[in-house]
Write a protein that holds these residues in place. Sequence first.
Motif, PDB file in Angstrom:
ATOM      1  N   THR A 276       0.833  -1.207   0.000  1.00  0.00           N
ATOM      2  CA  THR A 276       0.000   0.000   0.000  1.00  0.00           C
ATOM      3  C   THR A 276       0.867   1.256   0.000  1.00  0.00           C
ATOM      4  OG1 THR A 276      -1.777  -1.137   1.188  1.00  0.00           O
ATOM      5  CG2 THR A 276      -1.785   1.272   1.253  1.00  0.00           C
ATOM      6  N   CYS A 277       1.892   1.253   0.854  1.00  0.00           N
ATOM      7  CA  CYS A 277       2.791   2.410   0.908  1.00  0.00           C
ATOM      8  C   CYS A 277       3.531   2.594  -0.410  1.00  0.00           C
ATOM      9  CB  CYS A 277       3.793   2.242   2.050  1.00  0.00           C
ATOM     10  SG  CYS A 277       3.048   2.239   3.702  1.00  0.00           S
ATOM     11  N   LEU A 278       3.976   1.490  -1.005  1.00  0.00           N
ATOM     12  CA  LEU A 278       4.681   1.579  -2.282  1.00  0.00           C
ATOM     13  C   LEU A 278       3.760   2.087  -3.379  1.00  0.00           C
ATOM     14  CD1 LEU A 278       6.802  -1.707  -2.196  1.00  0.00           C
ATOM     15  CD2 LEU A 278       7.630   0.635  -1.962  1.00  0.00           C
ATOM     16  N   VAL A 279       2.512   1.600  -3.378  1.00  0.00           N
ATOM     17  CA  VAL A 279       1.553   2.046  -4.392  1.00  0.00           C
ATOM     18  C   VAL A 279       1.288   3.550  -4.256  1.00  0.00           C
ATOM     19  CG1 VAL A 279      -0.858   1.888  -5.126  1.00  0.00           C
ATOM     20  CG2 VAL A 279       0.464  -0.189  -4.744  1.00  0.00           C
ATOM     21  N   LEU A 280       1.160   4.026  -2.997  1.00  0.00           N
ATOM     22  CA  LEU A 280       0.982   5.463  -2.787  1.00  0.00           C
ATOM     23  C   LEU A 280       2.178   6.247  -3.331  1.00  0.00           C
ATOM     24  CD1 LEU A 280      -0.481   5.520   0.852  1.00  0.00           C
ATOM     25  CD2 LEU A 280      -1.695   6.120  -1.255  1.00  0.00           C
ATOM     26  N   GLY A 281       3.380   5.705  -3.077  1.00  0.00           N
ATOM     27  CA  GLY A 281       4.576   6.372  -3.566  1.00  0.00           C
ATOM     28  C   GLY A 281       4.669   6.366  -5.081  1.00  0.00           C
ATOM     29  N   PHE A 282       4.380   5.196  -5.696  1.00  0.00           N
ATOM     30  CA  PHE A 282       4.402   5.098  -7.152  1.00  0.00           C
ATOM     31  C   PHE A 282       3.320   5.978  -7.777  1.00  0.00           C
ATOM     32  CE2 PHE A 282       6.742   0.974  -6.688  1.00  0.00           C
ATOM     33  CZ  PHE A 282       7.823   1.326  -7.460  1.00  0.00           C
ATOM     34  N   GLY A 283       2.158   6.029  -7.099  1.00  0.00           N
ATOM     35  CA  GLY A 283       1.078   6.863  -7.622  1.00  0.00           C
ATOM     36  C   GLY A 283       1.475   8.326  -7.677  1.00  0.00           C
ATOM     37  N   TYR A 284       2.255   8.738  -6.672  1.00  0.00           N
ATOM     38  CA  TYR A 284       2.699  10.133  -6.647  1.00  0.00           C
ATOM     39  C   TYR A 284       3.787  10.405  -7.691  1.00  0.00           C
ATOM     40  CZ  TYR A 284       5.068  14.357  -5.047  1.00  0.00           C
ATOM     41  OH  TYR A 284       5.663  15.593  -4.982  1.00  0.00           O
TER      42      TYR A 284
ATOM     43  N   LYS B 172       0.526  14.540   5.379  1.00  0.00           N
ATOM     44  CA  LYS B 172      -0.132  13.450   6.120  1.00  0.00           C
ATOM     45  C   LYS B 172       0.245  12.095   5.522  1.00  0.00           C
ATOM     46  CE  LYS B 172      -4.868  11.898   7.133  1.00  0.00           C
ATOM     47  NZ  LYS B 172      -5.090  10.980   6.017  1.00  0.00           N
ATOM     48  N   ASN B 173       0.271  11.983   4.182  1.00  0.00           N
ATOM     49  CA  ASN B 173       0.677  10.733   3.535  1.00  0.00           C
ATOM     50  C   ASN B 173       2.121  10.378   3.881  1.00  0.00           C
ATOM     51  OD1 ASN B 173      -1.174  12.016   0.832  1.00  0.00           O
ATOM     52  ND2 ASN B 173      -1.813  10.230   2.013  1.00  0.00           N
ATOM     53  N   ILE B 174       3.000  11.376   3.834  1.00  0.00           N
ATOM     54  CA  ILE B 174       4.422  11.135   4.098  1.00  0.00           C
ATOM     55  C   ILE B 174       4.635  10.684   5.540  1.00  0.00           C
ATOM     56  CG2 ILE B 174       6.705  12.218   4.199  1.00  0.00           C
ATOM     57  CD1 ILE B 174       5.763  14.104   1.971  1.00  0.00           C
ATOM     58  N   ILE B 175       4.003  11.385   6.496  1.00  0.00           N
ATOM     59  CA  ILE B 175       4.134  11.009   7.911  1.00  0.00           C
ATOM     60  C   ILE B 175       3.616   9.593   8.140  1.00  0.00           C
ATOM     61  CG2 ILE B 175       3.321  11.526  10.253  1.00  0.00           C
ATOM     62  CD1 ILE B 175       3.288  14.496   9.431  1.00  0.00           C
ATOM     63  N   GLY B 176       2.454   9.284   7.564  1.00  0.00           N
ATOM     64  CA  GLY B 176       1.880   7.951   7.726  1.00  0.00           C
ATOM     65  C   GLY B 176       2.779   6.866   7.175  1.00  0.00           C
ATOM     66  N   ILE B 177       3.335   7.084   5.991  1.00  0.00           N
ATOM     67  CA  ILE B 177       4.214   6.088   5.379  1.00  0.00           C
ATOM     68  C   ILE B 177       5.472   5.885   6.225  1.00  0.00           C
ATOM     69  CG2 ILE B 177       5.732   5.668   3.398  1.00  0.00           C
ATOM     70  CD1 ILE B 177       3.576   6.865   1.611  1.00  0.00           C
ATOM     71  N   LEU B 178       6.048   6.977   6.761  1.00  0.00           N
ATOM     72  CA  LEU B 178       7.246   6.857   7.589  1.00  0.00           C
ATOM     73  C   LEU B 178       6.956   6.063   8.870  1.00  0.00           C
ATOM     74  CD1 LEU B 178       8.795  10.439   7.236  1.00  0.00           C
ATOM     75  CD2 LEU B 178       9.583   8.308   6.180  1.00  0.00           C
TER      76      LEU B 178
ATOM     77  N   ALA C 163       4.589   3.830   9.218  1.00  0.00           N
ATOM     78  CA  ALA C 163       4.358   2.445   8.794  1.00  0.00           C
ATOM     79  C   ALA C 163       5.678   1.722   8.531  1.00  0.00           C
ATOM     80  CB  ALA C 163       3.490   2.429   7.535  1.00  0.00           C
ATOM     81  N   ILE C 164       6.643   2.429   7.933  1.00  0.00           N
ATOM     82  CA  ILE C 164       7.944   1.814   7.651  1.00  0.00           C
ATOM     83  C   ILE C 164       8.661   1.467   8.956  1.00  0.00           C
ATOM     84  CG2 ILE C 164      10.267   2.290   6.740  1.00  0.00           C
ATOM     85  CD1 ILE C 164       8.901   3.866   4.481  1.00  0.00           C
ATOM     86  N   VAL C 165       8.566   2.356   9.953  1.00  0.00           N
ATOM     87  CA  VAL C 165       9.154   2.055  11.267  1.00  0.00           C
ATOM     88  C   VAL C 165       8.491   0.808  11.864  1.00  0.00           C
ATOM     89  CG1 VAL C 165       9.399   2.868  13.643  1.00  0.00           C
ATOM     90  CG2 VAL C 165       9.840   4.425  11.733  1.00  0.00           C
ATOM     91  N   GLY C 166       7.157   0.738  11.788  1.00  0.00           N
ATOM     92  CA  GLY C 166       6.442  -0.432  12.301  1.00  0.00           C
ATOM     93  C   GLY C 166       6.837  -1.710  11.584  1.00  0.00           C
ATOM     94  N   MET C 167       6.979  -1.644  10.257  1.00  0.00           N
ATOM     95  CA  MET C 167       7.392  -2.826   9.491  1.00  0.00           C
ATOM     96  C   MET C 167       8.812  -3.250   9.844  1.00  0.00           C
ATOM     97  SD  MET C 167       5.851  -2.258   5.666  1.00  0.00           S
ATOM     98  CE  MET C 167       5.069  -0.665   5.668  1.00  0.00           C
ATOM     99  N   GLY C 168       9.703  -2.245  10.010  1.00  0.00           N
ATOM    100  CA  GLY C 168      11.072  -2.568  10.380  1.00  0.00           C
ATOM    101  C   GLY C 168      11.153  -3.247  11.739  1.00  0.00           C
ATOM    102  N   LEU C 169      10.407  -2.729  12.710  1.00  0.00           N
ATOM    103  CA  LEU C 169      10.386  -3.341  14.036  1.00  0.00           C
ATOM    104  C   LEU C 169       9.783  -4.737  13.994  1.00  0.00           C
ATOM    105  CD1 LEU C 169       9.284  -0.298  16.249  1.00  0.00           C
ATOM    106  CD2 LEU C 169      11.548  -1.357  16.148  1.00  0.00           C
ATOM    107  N   TYR C 170       8.700  -4.905  13.219  1.00  0.00           N
ATOM    108  CA  TYR C 170       8.069  -6.226  13.096  1.00  0.00           C
ATOM    109  C   TYR C 170       9.065  -7.230  12.527  1.00  0.00           C
ATOM    110  CZ  TYR C 170       4.930  -9.926  11.561  1.00  0.00           C
ATOM    111  OH  TYR C 170       4.325 -11.145  11.349  1.00  0.00           O
ATOM    112  N   SER C 171       9.777  -6.830  11.474  1.00  0.00           N
ATOM    113  CA  SER C 171      10.754  -7.715  10.853  1.00  0.00           C
ATOM    114  C   SER C 171      11.867  -8.076  11.827  1.00  0.00           C
ATOM    115  CB  SER C 171      11.348  -7.040   9.608  1.00  0.00           C
ATOM    116  OG  SER C 171      12.341  -7.837   9.028  1.00  0.00           O
TER     117      SER C 171
END
Length: 346
Positions: free
Chosen positions: A261-269, A279-285, A287-295
């Motif tokens: 979803t984050c990649l699609v938002l980025g590609f769409g832009y 707001k989109n940029i803050i949300g994506i950042l 989410a990336i922190v959450g994904m990094g911690l999850y991994s």
Amino acid sequence: MGELTTGFQLGVIGALFLSVASSVSIVICNKALMSNLGFPFATTLTSWHLMVTYCTLHVAQRLNFFENKRIDMKTVILFGILNGVSIGFLNLSLGFNSIGFYQMTKLAIIPFTVLLETVFLKKQFSQKIKLSLFLLLLGVGIASVTDLQLNFVGTILSLLAIATTCVGQILTNTIQKRLNVSSTQLLYQSAPFQAAILFVTGPLVDQYLTKQNVFAFKYSPLVLGFIILSCVIAVSVNFSTFLVIGKTSPVTYQVLGHLKTCLVLGFGYTLLHDPFTEKNIIGILIAIVGMGLYSYFCTHENKKKQIVDLSPGSQIKDKDSNTPLLGHQEKENHFEAKKATKDSLV
């Protein structure tokens, strides 16, 4: 043992990369097909995807790229129908709800999956994992959720979509592990039933949502070209979905979905010049922190689990935990004794 672990990790990385690349590609392709070329029949298109996937796997099986493994027909039919119905409910949810509420529906799949696996499969999720998932969902919610318009029918459809999607993905993982079948073998067995349920219901669902008839649509060469391209990419999407869930877990697959979803938002832009705000940029950042911690937390906990699994007591326990799935384990064991199967990519 180290070589096996390294090989497994490389397989997981390959599966994740294939899933991300194919999913982002098909989103861009379908967006061009539906938004620019005016082809709105999403459910019917999905049935075509699954039919092409089955035909491709059938050719691959005939060419001995993988060995077919018989699975109890009742299990396969119920599993295929469940996955087909979940796709229909997701599309209906999008049709009856606002985009924002639909995004919330997709976000709710992760906590609901965690709940189901905790209650019914006795799977434990650490507080660190839950925290990382919370950050991920918060970030994706900030980046993608806009309006939240509620209505009774749309809410019921969203709840049904969440339930069927979660159960279907949990079964995708459980069937592969308990019956010792590969992602390719399970997809090959179940794709015809998923395609059949969507092929029958898809045109009706699409006509109700779009007020257009898929069979009366004027198919230009360009539209046909994008449909064919979409179906080709879908083979990789469907295969990688089963592969990722089989190698990791339903929750990890959903985390990967939000990365898409984050990649699609980025590609769409960047490619399609879609609107993009702070707001989109803050949300994506976030989410990336959450994904990094999850991994990181998942990798750390898996290493601990591997050490425990090497002990003789845990191996005996694993053998005892192979409980029957839908009441046909004896048949499966009899078939296993007669014929060993190769594990394709999983």
